[in-house]
Design an enzyme around this catalytic site. Structure first.
Site, short mmCIF file in Angstrom:
data_model
loop_
_atom_site.label_atom_id
_atom_site.label_comp_id
_atom_site.label_asym_id
_atom_site.label_seq_id
_atom_site.Cartn_x
_atom_site.Cartn_y
_atom_site.Cartn_z
N ASN A 25 0.86 -1.18 0.00
CA ASN A 25 0.00 0.00 0.00
C ASN A 25 0.90 1.23 0.00
O ASN A 25 1.61 1.48 0.96
CB ASN A 25 -0.92 -0.01 1.22
CG ASN A 25 -1.93 1.10 1.17
OD1 ASN A 25 -1.95 1.91 0.28
ND2 ASN A 25 -2.80 1.13 2.17
N SER A 48 -2.79 1.96 -4.09
CA SER A 48 -2.86 3.27 -3.45
C SER A 48 -4.26 3.47 -2.88
O SER A 48 -5.19 2.75 -3.22
CB SER A 48 -2.50 4.38 -4.44
OG SER A 48 -3.55 4.56 -5.36
N GLU A 49 -4.38 4.45 -2.04
CA GLU A 49 -5.66 4.69 -1.35
C GLU A 49 -6.81 4.99 -2.31
O GLU A 49 -7.95 4.74 -1.99
CB GLU A 49 -5.50 5.85 -0.36
CG GLU A 49 -4.53 5.56 0.76
CD GLU A 49 -4.91 4.33 1.58
OE1 GLU A 49 -6.10 4.12 1.86
OE2 GLU A 49 -4.00 3.58 1.94
N ASN A 50 -6.49 5.52 -3.49
CA ASN A 50 -7.57 5.84 -4.42
C ASN A 50 -7.90 4.67 -5.35
O ASN A 50 -8.60 4.84 -6.33
CB ASN A 50 -7.25 7.10 -5.22
CG ASN A 50 -6.01 6.97 -6.04
OD1 ASN A 50 -5.39 5.91 -6.09
ND2 ASN A 50 -5.61 8.04 -6.69
N GLY A 51 -7.36 3.49 -5.07
CA GLY A 51 -7.74 2.29 -5.81
C GLY A 51 -6.86 1.90 -6.97
O GLY A 51 -7.16 0.94 -7.66
#
Length: 64
Positions: A25, A48-51
């Site tokens: 991640n 990443s956090e936004n997919g």
């Protein structure tokens, strides 16, 4: 007082812990730098956090 390691050295050291097939991640800063140091012969998946899944190393200056 000990000298502080630079970010690239820290990222390289952490990348040595990658195991084949891991999903990493990414965050900002040092976590993002680790993608530049994936050991040869290992498949690492970055998330990443936004997919976004499967992104690669940072763009070189002028190629952003």
């Amino acid at each position: 007082m000990k000298d502080r390691l630079d970010e690239a050295t820290m990222a390289l050291r952490v990348a040595k812990e990658f195991k084949d097939g891991m999903v990493i991640n990414l965050g900002f800063g040092i976590p993002n730098l680790m993608s530049n140091y994936v050991p040869m012969g290992k498949t690492i998946y970055f998330h990443s956090e936004n997919g976004i899944l499967g992104m690669g190393p940072r763009a070189k200056p002028g190629e952003e």
